[in-house]
Scaffold this active site. Sequence first.
Site, PDB file in Angstrom:
ATOM      1  N   GLU A 193      81.036 -31.808   7.378  1.00 36.61           N
ATOM      2  CA  GLU A 193      81.512 -30.976   8.476  1.00 36.61           C
ATOM      3  C   GLU A 193      83.025 -30.893   8.460  1.00 36.61           C
ATOM      4  OE1 GLU A 193      80.770 -32.382  12.471  1.00 36.61           O
ATOM      5  OE2 GLU A 193      81.375 -30.455  13.322  1.00 36.61           O
ATOM      6  N   LYS A 219      64.669 -45.334  16.637  1.00 41.39           N
ATOM      7  CA  LYS A 219      64.903 -43.974  16.125  1.00 41.39           C
ATOM      8  C   LYS A 219      64.695 -42.906  17.203  1.00 41.39           C
ATOM      9  CE  LYS A 219      65.460 -45.974  12.171  1.00 41.39           C
ATOM     10  NZ  LYS A 219      64.585 -46.197  11.049  1.00 41.39           N
ATOM     11  N   ASP A 234      71.377 -47.523   8.465  1.00 44.34           N
ATOM     12  CA  ASP A 234      70.165 -46.726   8.606  1.00 44.34           C
ATOM     13  C   ASP A 234      70.528 -45.510   9.475  1.00 44.34           C
ATOM     14  OD1 ASP A 234      67.707 -45.627   8.989  1.00 44.34           O
ATOM     15  OD2 ASP A 234      66.698 -47.511   9.465  1.00 44.34           O
ATOM     16  N   HIS A 267      92.756 -17.139  21.404  1.00 48.37           N
ATOM     17  CA  HIS A 267      93.733 -16.063  21.547  1.00 48.37           C
ATOM     18  C   HIS A 267      93.911 -15.333  20.218  1.00 48.37           C
ATOM     19  CE1 HIS A 267      95.429 -15.914  25.535  1.00 48.37           C
ATOM     20  NE2 HIS A 267      95.335 -17.229  25.621  1.00 48.37           N
TER      21      HIS A 267
END
Lengths: 394, 394, 394, 394
Positions: B91, B221, B295, B386
């Site tokens: 990312e 989880k 994990d 903007h």
Amino acid sequence: MAVQQVDGKIPRSKENDYTLEEAARRREFLLERTGVKLEHVAEGSFDPALAQGNIENFIGVAQVPLGVAGPLLVNGEHAKGEFYVPLATAEGTLVASYNRGMRLLREAGGVLTTVMDDAMQRAPAFLFETARDARAFSEWLDEHFDEIKEIAESTTRAGRLRDIEKYTASHIIFCRFNYTTGDAAGQNLTGKATAVACEWIRAHYPRLEHYFLESNFATDKKSSQVNMLHTRGKRVVAEATVPGELVKEIMHADTELLWRARLVSNLGGFMSGANNNGAHSANGITAVFIATGQDVANVAESSAAFNYGELRPNGDFYFSVTIPSLIVATYGGGTGLATQRECLELLGCYGKGKVHKFAEIIAATVLCGELSLGSAIVAEEWVKAHDLFGRNRP
Amino acid sequence: MAVQQVDGKIPRSKENDYTLEEAARRREFLLERTGVKLEHVAEGSFDPALAQGNIENFIGVAQVPLGVAGPLLVNGEHAKGEFYVPLATAEGTLVASYNRGMRLLREAGGVLTTVMDDAMQRAPAFLFETARDARAFSEWLDEHFDEIKEIAESTTRAGRLRDIEKYTASHIIFCRFNYTTGDAAGQNLTGKATAVACEWIRAHYPRLEHYFLESNFATDKKSSQVNMLHTRGKRVVAEATVPGELVKEIMHADTELLWRARLVSNLGGFMSGANNNGAHSANGITAVFIATGQDVANVAESSAAFNYGELRPNGDFYFSVTIPSLIVATYGGGTGLATQRECLELLGCYGKGKVHKFAEIIAATVLCGELSLGSAIVAEEWVKAHDLFGRNRP
Amino acid sequence: MAVQQVDGKIPRSKENDYTLEEAARRREFLLERTGVKLEHVAEGSFDPALAQGNIENFIGVAQVPLGVAGPLLVNGEHAKGEFYVPLATAEGTLVASYNRGMRLLREAGGVLTTVMDDAMQRAPAFLFETARDARAFSEWLDEHFDEIKEIAESTTRAGRLRDIEKYTASHIIFCRFNYTTGDAAGQNLTGKATAVACEWIRAHYPRLEHYFLESNFATDKKSSQVNMLHTRGKRVVAEATVPGELVKEIMHADTELLWRARLVSNLGGFMSGANNNGAHSANGITAVFIATGQDVANVAESSAAFNYGELRPNGDFYFSVTIPSLIVATYGGGTGLATQRECLELLGCYGKGKVHKFAEIIAATVLCGELSLGSAIVAEEWVKAHDLFGRNRP
Amino acid sequence: MAVQQVDGKIPRSKENDYTLEEAARRREFLLERTGVKLEHVAEGSFDPALAQGNIENFIGVAQVPLGVAGPLLVNGEHAKGEFYVPLATAEGTLVASYNRGMRLLREAGGVLTTVMDDAMQRAPAFLFETARDARAFSEWLDEHFDEIKEIAESTTRAGRLRDIEKYTASHIIFCRFNYTTGDAAGQNLTGKATAVACEWIRAHYPRLEHYFLESNFATDKKSSQVNMLHTRGKRVVAEATVPGELVKEIMHADTELLWRARLVSNLGGFMSGANNNGAHSANGITAVFIATGQDVANVAESSAAFNYGELRPNGDFYFSVTIPSLIVATYGGGTGLATQRECLELLGCYGKGKVHKFAEIIAATVLCGELSLGSAIVAEEWVKAHDLFGRNRP
């Protein structure tokens, strides 16, 4: 302090930072500062230029073990046939467990998959002096939806503004701008489009006191009831009916017991306030996400699931899993990275027009894992426990 | 069907499956079945034998881009000084954003970190004929805690059974067997120990009708209120007080506005039923998890967070993040893998006696990310908007 | 403004405000101000002096219609035999519906009831400069539990401080001081006792920066996961096994269908984020509460419930309801008022040593209502709909 | 058993059960069976015929003490001016506390109130063989909305089907049929209308496997996230800005401290999983509900609230409460009963066209109570504690 900062600052090239040389220079710097040599990290097989837009201060790669499970038989609208699913994980038995579930459901005729809904959102909050002003704005927003849609979509090729959900409290209107985003996950796209829409709104609605582009109603990288109700990413269902005999043969478990365990788990999930009344969907989802270059932090939302089963009078077991906020992409983000792209290609899911197929494969994978672990809890675990108990008693 | 299955079955060596040859054989098989050649996947730099216990059907590695952020200044009990934090992600801007937050908090004197609690659990359910029988068992369980503790601990070197929480409904006693687990995350350890304890209970409490080793009260989880209340893994707090001036200088944001955004986000998080009233803790946690062999599916739980701030009259901003269920290990699991171990070593966190230090570094990292994104929402995002808005208007 | 206030102020006697004269004077005042004459309100049958401690600015009574349902057959530890249950409500069919369920379960052999737990709490928050200070205080609190218990209990005859639960975030320790409170509901008692304990703590722990006597962890007059997990008031289970034949005969419903409806309702309750996966426990609880002088606002907490059923292979239906936070009293509060006391006496539940019996009767009542409405949804409702549908089609 | 049942059965007249004679006959029966004489219960001042449709097995009345608070100054759209609010309760200090808050906010200029939304629902679930079939139905439902609306509305004069929300999981479509219901609360009306609509759907959509008229998505008599998000009954906001000086003068409290308490309460409410981050809205709501003939069991939903405040730089305190699921009626149900009607008339809220006015008055009342208790927690409570502490130490 200033000097210390100069010393401690990670080296970076302003011209071209995505080269093997710059990565090496940073590893060298880290060796000096920490005494740790990053040898395996250095062993990436691809040109760092590929990672531009995916990472900053690039130093190499994390090598995560990759296994494969399958064949997974999917009867989807977009995914049809057998698939070999790449799973990147360091948790032993995960691949084996999913593999076993895939065998069971293949013998049972495969997994039926359906994408029920599709939406990605950004959630600005608009603040006013009073609630009454906020309510007036809410009506204005409805009336100007078409203009807002046009403005928002002017920033994106793939994104379409589907609708704007509104939630009110105090003098605030919380909105969810819901988009379809093609084959991208779409968080950036929706952020950009909504930012522009918000500025347009600000310019055209003078009574607006203030707005925040995000208000914790999206809820990106978090699990939430609103996303479980209203979909973030894809809402996918995987379902199958498994003959009781097959469960006995392959899982050494009993559907009646499996069923009872399900009832108790449902209650446990309700009481504990969990975002998932099932077993461990996050395991399969995370492993596929790492393998295929998804934004893995979205496991926070994608881990939510609704399990629902019915024990049929003949002992057959209808079982389904609904993933209400599965955030996936087959294009953009990390999908084009070296190993990630290969793994998507392995599934026939790289590139445009593939995201629903990919969502279906993941949901089918998850269902296999649910049945596999569910069976283990009522069957083998006990055997194992017996062994252990024996072993530990003198 | 049987023939089809033989054809489709993934090749596997019963003698030694963790070799380059077997991995190559499986990639060859996948090439035949799918036409996809896994070239970069094949380029792992370590001996597959190292991955035994971490993966099955090994075919190579996922190469996840690795960047570094820092220096991060931590004033912990276990982590003291400056750290360079490895972040594995696809990312874009994530590393840059954390890096910027680290700069801010370093200038502000660093991050104070505290591990508040430590517990890993397995949650069996015990079923009886009536609620009254269940209640009697609940009392018996208290009386026999010492024996159960001894039995449970007989299976593990690192695990210690701390206590057993009990939750009742209908004729069921849901338990949480809470353990401390040393430097391992401890899910397997607690599973094994609790399985043995349950078998002992079954042998010694004949009125027990049935038990299930897991009942969705762990909640492994998954994100859940019970874990947010009662800790799963480590409960860690990171806190800092940031001068208003510094926020202006480095983040181009205003603490007053940051504060107002926080109030709105708090309400948004409450209304939306989120597991986190903050910004994006999952981002930093996931990136460190992938880098260091955690994990990663535990992001589901670890993504929960409580943000709490106070705007001081002088404009200074006290800010804290509490991570109630951070599941981390510096030993066992994927921590010994090639790049993963190097990244832990980079933090001085590989091996025994390091897990609290590691938890503190992660919490400090998260706090930096919260302030960085929080500031962006009230500052730059607008600027960006903007620009965009300008660009898209003719 | 001052004049206006004098004018508008409700008249009140400083000497003795609980007289028929003062009530009349206030009604007269209201007549003058609003033109409305409160005739029926004036028709209370008891001496206003009785209401001292229950109400201020007394003007009369609300007359709520009272019906009776039964006989309800209870096999409790405290409640044994048949009971006629007074229900105060204005919702038509409520009494009839409970009555029908009571008939069903009486024929099925009665309702088994068990009080699983008992705790009333006040939840102060203690604030410190840092999380580390907070953690130190948390340990200190454990070490000084005996002293705190002594101080707290010095203010009350019935209250016993059972334990102190602790929940941490940021630099704050949220506590739940859990008391048993005899036959009183105990909110005032625990408030007083905890206030004194907090002052003692403040005096003896100088590093304490500040405390608030209540922090939304109690959570009085609110529904919450923490109370569903940990009990507020009484935690009671009612259970019964109903023969399939009986359901057909009395309810004109089918256990198989009832069961399927249950599965769907469970999922609905989970998805909607409800505090109750059952039907309408609040109806019965509220009607008993009004009749017997309970603090009716506690319906907020008391409305939480866990329904759990099992369809047996022979078509019998095991069904149970768990009320995790039932707040009841047989002594103090409104229990001594005129009609309220009569209604408690009708159940043999007025006064000391009766609160567990009372809790059992309510839980049994609720179970009857759950089965009654559950059956209606799968049976008669449809018939009714048919009628209507027919009626509305020409 | 049969004989026993005849003996135990509550007497009832098939011809006319709503008479003083029948009520007396039942009280006589109860006296025989239990030995308890219901004297005050018998002292209702109205003709039992009035209670037909509100109660079965009528035996008399519960007399709940009634107090009055005010004047409450409301600046609503529907409620304008000063009101005296009837409160039926047995909880001492409740009336006094609300009264004090009303005084504070009257001096501060009154309470601004706004009804933001209005919807009552019934939530059927539609079941299919597969998720794909369910999705097809979902589309069909949209296409046939107009017909369904016509059918549903054919059963009611006041009800209008506004829209149908849909939530999916497995092969189930959970719907919320949202109606506006005029001045009735509307639960019966929506039930009837939706039942007819469902039967029409069943007749026109043959692939429908089964439906249940209610699926726990309404969620009637329960608190739920879906209702907090989407409104059940009225969604009302009450807001006011209180000068710091006034808080000091009237409440003996400090806005700065009040504010800090709010921050801690917000966090407490978020962590504890409460349906309300405020103080005690259920108290005021319940007391008004009993006084005015509302369906008091709806306190379960109506107790949800979002409190939101802002401390202004000058020490003024903006404070608001949002009640997302306030279920009220000024017509039908228990509103026409003797004392209930008088109390509604006292507010100028009896009958048609008054329900929004009534909702505004309740919200304003709640806001007064929130500020009053909030102030008490930070002010007087401590003083009281000091006294107690002193008194109890020798």
